[in-house]
Design an enzyme around this catalytic site. Structure first.
Site, PDB file in Angstrom:
ATOM      1  N   GLU A 191     -24.573 -59.289 -51.717  1.00 21.80           N
ATOM      2  CA  GLU A 191     -24.856 -58.610 -50.456  1.00 21.80           C
ATOM      3  C   GLU A 191     -26.259 -58.974 -49.980  1.00 21.80           C
ATOM      4  O   GLU A 191     -27.207 -59.013 -50.766  1.00 21.80           O
ATOM      5  CB  GLU A 191     -24.782 -57.101 -50.746  1.00 21.80           C
ATOM      6  CG  GLU A 191     -25.103 -56.195 -49.607  1.00 21.80           C
ATOM      7  CD  GLU A 191     -25.164 -54.734 -50.071  1.00 21.80           C
ATOM      8  OE1 GLU A 191     -25.271 -53.872 -49.212  1.00 21.80           O
ATOM      9  OE2 GLU A 191     -25.107 -54.456 -51.295  1.00 21.80           O
ATOM     10  N   ASP A 220     -37.598 -55.208 -65.799  1.00 21.53           N
ATOM     11  CA  ASP A 220     -38.744 -56.011 -65.347  1.00 21.53           C
ATOM     12  C   ASP A 220     -39.290 -55.408 -64.065  1.00 21.53           C
ATOM     13  O   ASP A 220     -39.449 -56.092 -63.052  1.00 21.53           O
ATOM     14  CB  ASP A 220     -38.306 -57.467 -65.126  1.00 21.53           C
ATOM     15  CG  ASP A 220     -39.494 -58.410 -64.917  1.00 21.53           C
ATOM     16  OD1 ASP A 220     -40.630 -58.034 -65.259  1.00 21.53           O
ATOM     17  OD2 ASP A 220     -39.273 -59.528 -64.407  1.00 21.53           O
TER      18      ASP A 220
HETATM   19  N1  LIG Z   1     -29.844 -59.335 -51.929  1.00 22.48           N
HETATM   20  C1  LIG Z   1     -30.855 -59.874 -51.233  1.00 22.48           C
HETATM   21  N2  LIG Z   1     -30.840 -59.866 -49.887  1.00 22.48           N
HETATM   22  C2  LIG Z   1     -31.840 -60.402 -49.176  1.00 22.48           C
HETATM   23  N3  LIG Z   1     -32.928 -60.976 -49.722  1.00 22.48           N
HETATM   24  C3  LIG Z   1     -33.006 -61.006 -51.063  1.00 22.48           C
HETATM   25  C4  LIG Z   1     -31.997 -60.464 -51.885  1.00 22.48           C
HETATM   26  N4  LIG Z   1     -32.357 -60.644 -53.193  1.00 22.48           N
HETATM   27  C5  LIG Z   1     -33.525 -61.272 -53.173  1.00 22.48           C
HETATM   28  N5  LIG Z   1     -33.949 -61.490 -51.897  1.00 22.48           N
HETATM   29  C6  LIG Z   1     -35.177 -62.179 -51.450  1.00 22.48           C
HETATM   30  O1  LIG Z   1     -35.307 -63.394 -52.133  1.00 22.48           O
HETATM   31  C7  LIG Z   1     -36.494 -63.428 -52.898  1.00 22.48           C
HETATM   32  C8  LIG Z   1     -36.225 -64.057 -54.245  1.00 22.48           C
HETATM   33  O2  LIG Z   1     -35.311 -63.261 -54.929  1.00 22.48           O
HETATM   34  P1  LIG Z   1     -35.370 -63.096 -56.506  1.00 22.48           P
HETATM   35  O3  LIG Z   1     -34.096 -62.473 -56.933  1.00 22.48           O
HETATM   36  O4  LIG Z   1     -36.638 -62.421 -56.881  1.00 22.48           O
HETATM   37  O5  LIG Z   1     -35.390 -64.638 -56.863  1.00 22.48           O
HETATM   38  P2  LIG Z   1     -35.979 -65.395 -58.124  1.00 22.48           P
HETATM   39  O6  LIG Z   1     -35.004 -65.077 -59.219  1.00 22.48           O
HETATM   40  O7  LIG Z   1     -35.942 -66.812 -57.652  1.00 22.48           O
HETATM   41  O8  LIG Z   1     -37.365 -64.859 -58.347  1.00 22.48           O
HETATM   42  C9  LIG Z   1     -36.947 -61.984 -53.032  1.00 22.48           C
HETATM   43  O9  LIG Z   1     -38.337 -61.890 -53.099  1.00 22.48           O
HETATM   44  C10 LIG Z   1     -36.391 -61.355 -51.790  1.00 22.48           C
HETATM   45  O10 LIG Z   1     -37.338 -61.479 -50.733  1.00 22.48           O
END
Ligand SMILES: Nc1ncnc2c1ncn2[C@@H]1O[C@H](COP(=O)(O)OP(=O)(O)O)[C@@H](O)[C@H]1O
Ligand SMILES: Nc1ncnc2c1ncn2[C@@H]1O[C@H](COP(=O)(O)OP(=O)(O)O)[C@@H](O)[C@H]1O
Lengths: 319, 319
Positions: A109, A214
Site C-alpha cells: 500500500e 528498529d
Molecule cells: N508504504 C509506503 N508508501 C509510501 N512511501 C513509502 C512507503 N514505505 C516507505 N516509503 C518511503 O520510502 C522511503 C524508503 O523506505 P524504506 O522502507 O525505509 O526503504 P529502505 O529499506 O530502502 O530503507 C521511506 O523513507 C519513505 O519515505
C-alpha cells in the site's frame, strides 16, 4: 531495458498489478532508493496507488523478512502499517519461484506522508501493539523469536524460537553481534556481562510482544488517514520479544515526554526499566559497530562504555 | 472561535494570504503539531499551497529565529529549503507589530514530502551550503554567530557575534549549556575541558559556514522537485560556525558511507575531525541533559563520558 522486465520481455510487476489489483499502470514515479534497492510509486488506471521496492540482486527471500514483519504488525490493527500485497523474485513470469540472484520486489500500500498526530498517540499505539494477542502460535505459547530471520540495518538478525527471554537476548542478540564484531577485548567484556543477564530480569515477568525492532525516527512518520493524521511505522526488523527491547534505538527516536506518558498509560513502567534499556541499547550499538566500525568512527565507540556500565551495575547490585 | 481569529473577529492568516498570495482559502487541513505549536496546510483558490505553523503563546519573535534561519539557508541555493513568506503575531489585524503573548505564526512554502535522492547528494549539497559565500556581513568578515538568537530543541541558543571560533564555541555553546544544567560536578569537569579548547583547533583554519545547527534524521527529508526527488532541510537552529559542528547530531542522522563520500568530495576531511566531533556532540548531549534530564533518563547520561574522553585526549596529546 527496464529493470522490471523479465528475460522474456514481460514486466513482472505490471503483470502482477494487472492480474491482482485489477488495473493497468498509468504512471510510475521513481522515489529514489538506497544502495541496494530502489523505490517507485505506481498509479493504476483504477485509481489505486502502490509503493514498490526493487532489489536488483539477491533472491526473493530479500523482502521476505520485511513482508512478514509488516504483515504481523498490520494484523495487530494498532498503529498504521502499509498493507503488503505481494513479494517475489523479479526474473520469473509468474512472480513466484525461487530463482537465485535475479533480484526481487515487494508491493505494498502507498502511504501519503502528511500530518503528524500527537506523540501521546504514538506511545499509546505502540503499547497497544506490544499488548496485542500474538498472531504466531509459538509466541502465543510464550516463545521468543519470529517465523523467519531478518536483518537489522544490513546485519543478519537470527530469530529462531527460544523459551527463555534472557537466553534469547544473550544468544541471538548480544553474543551474535559480538561474534560478528570479532574483537577479542570487546568479546571478553561482553561475555562476562552476558553470563549474568538473568539478574536484570529478577522479579520481571517477560511475555512475547510483537516488536518493530528498529524504531528510530527514520522509521515512523505521520500519514494521512481517513479520520485525519495517523502514525505509521515502516522498515521493521520484527520479532517477538520483551516489549522494553523496543527502546534500544530510542536514543535516536525523538520520543517526547508526551510519548512516554502515552506509552506508560497503556503499559506501565516497571522497576529496572532504565538499566534494561541500556542492555537493549547495547545490541544496537554493537550493530552500529558492525555496520560502520570499519569505515568510519561513530556511535559504536560507546559500546564498551555501555558494557562497562552494565558490569558495574552487576557488581553494585541492580535496583 | 478559531485560533487564528483576531479579537476583532478577522482571520490574520487568511487576510495575509489573500492580500499577499492573491487567493482565498479553499481548504485548511490540520497536520497535527507539537506541545507548543500546530501545523496546517492552506490551499488557495489560485492553486497555491502553503504550510503554516501557529504558536498560541509568545510574541512574534517565536518564529523569528526559524524564519531568518530558513531564509539564510534558502539563499544559498544549495539544498532545498521551504521559502518563508511571512511571520508575525496572531493578534494584530496587520500581522505586524510586537504585541506580547498573543501567539504568532509563520507562513512558508508547502513541500511535498515524497521520494528520496541518493545520500551522496545530501552530503554534497550540505557541503555546498557550508562553502556558500555568507549572506551576512559579519560572517563575511570572519565572525561567528547569527543575526538573531534562536532555540535548539526548546533551549535558548545565543548567537552574539564573536571573532574567534574556539571562544564562541566555549562561551555560547559549552559554558552556556553547563550554566543551564547547573550541576556542580558536571560544570567542574566541563570547565576544565573548555579551558583548553584551543588545542583541538591547532593547525586548523576555521571559517564561518552557514550551519543548519540541528541536523538529525527528523530534520531532513526527500521532497518532490521539478526535476525529481530533492533533499530538503527543515526546522533549523541556524548560525555561522565551523562546518564540522554540523555533525554534533550525526549520531542520530542515519548518514551512510555514501553521505560522507558526497560530503568529503566537496569539503575534504581534516585531521582531528573525529575528536572535534566529540566536542560538537557534547553540546547536543548537554542540551538533551537540559531538555530531558529532569523528567526521564536518556542519552544525556553520556555527557560526562564524552567530557571525560575529551580531557583524556588533552592529556595524551591530540592527534
Ligand atoms: N508504504 C509506503 N508508501 C509510501 N512511501 C513509502 C512507503 N514505505 C516507505 N516509503 C518511503 O520510502 C522511503 C524508503 O523506505 P524504506 O522502507 O525505509 O526503504 P529502505 O529499506 O530502502 O530503507 C521511506 O523513507 C519513505 O519515505
Ligand atoms: N514546509 C513544509 N511543508 C510541508 N510540511 C512541512 C513543512 N515544514 C514542516 N513540515 C511538516 O511538519 C512537521 C513539523 O514541522 P517542524 O518544522 O519540525 O515543526 P516543529 O517545530 O513543531 O517540530 C514536519 O515533521 C513535517 O512533516
Amino acid at each position: 531495458r527496464s529493470m522490471t522486465k523479465t528475460r522474456a520481455g514481460g514486466d513482472v510487476i505490471a503483470d502482477w498489478l494487472h492480474e491482482h489489483m485489477g488495473g493497468a499502470v498509468l504512471r510510475k514515479s521513481s522515489l529514489g532508493g538506497s544502495s541496494w534497492s530502489s523505490a517507485y510509486r505506481y498509479e493504476l488506471d483504477n485509481g489505486k496507488h502502490l509503493f514498490v521496492k526493487l532489489a536488483t540482486s539477491g533472491d526473493d527471500t530479500m523482502f521476505q523478512g520485511e513482508a512478514l514483519g509488516l504483515q504481523a504488525m498490520y494484523d495487530t490493527k494498532t498503529l498504521r502499517v502499509p498493507k503488503v500485497y505481494h513479494f517475489g523474485p523479479l526474473d520469473s513470469p509468474q512472480g513466484g519461484g525461487t530463482l537465485r540472484g535475479s533480484g526481487s520486489f515487494i508491493i505494498m500500500e502507498n502511504l501519503d506522508m502528511q500530518g503528524r498526530p500527537s506523540m501521546h498517540e504514538l506511545g499509546a499505539g505502540l503499547a497497544r501493539m506490544h499488548l496485542a494477542e500474538p498472531g504466531d502460535e509459538n509466541a502465543r505459547a510464550g516463545r521468543f523469536g519470529f517465523a523467519v530471520d531478518n536483518t537489522i540495518g544490513g546485519t543478519p538478525q537470527p530469530n529462531g524460537w527460544m523459551d527463555d527471554w534472557a537466553a534469547f537476548f544473550r544468544e541471538r542478540r548480544l553474543l551474535h553481534q559480538l561474534r560478528l564484531a570479532g574483537d577479542a577485548a570487546l568479546t571478553r567484556m561482553g561475555e562476562r556481562l552476558a553470563a549474568h543477564l538473568d539478574r536484570f530480569f529478577e522479579g520481571v515477568q517477560v511475555k512475547p510482544s510483537l516488536l518493530h525492532g528498529d524504531l528510530w525516527s527514520g522509521n515512523y512518520t505521520g500519514v494521512s488517514g481517513v479520520q485525519g493524521p495517523e502514525w505509521a511505522i515502516l522498515d521493521p526488523a520484527v520479532y517477538y520479544g520483551h516489549h522494553e527491547a523496543e527502546f534500544g534505538m530510542s536514543w535516536c527516536a525523538g520520543f517526547s515526554g508526551d510519548f512516554w506518558k502515552g506509552y506508560h498509560s497503556v503499559l506501565p513502567k516497571e522497576p529496572g526499566f532504565d538499566e534494561r534499556r541500556d542492555l537493549y541499547t547495547l545490541y544496537h550499538y554493537l550493530n552500529h559497530y558492525n555496520l560502520f566500525g570499519g569505515s568510519y568512527r561513530g556511535q559504536w565507540r560507546l559500546a564498551p562504555a555501555v558494557i562497562f556500565k552494565g558490569r558495574l551495575l552487576l557488581k553494585q547490585g541492580l535496583p
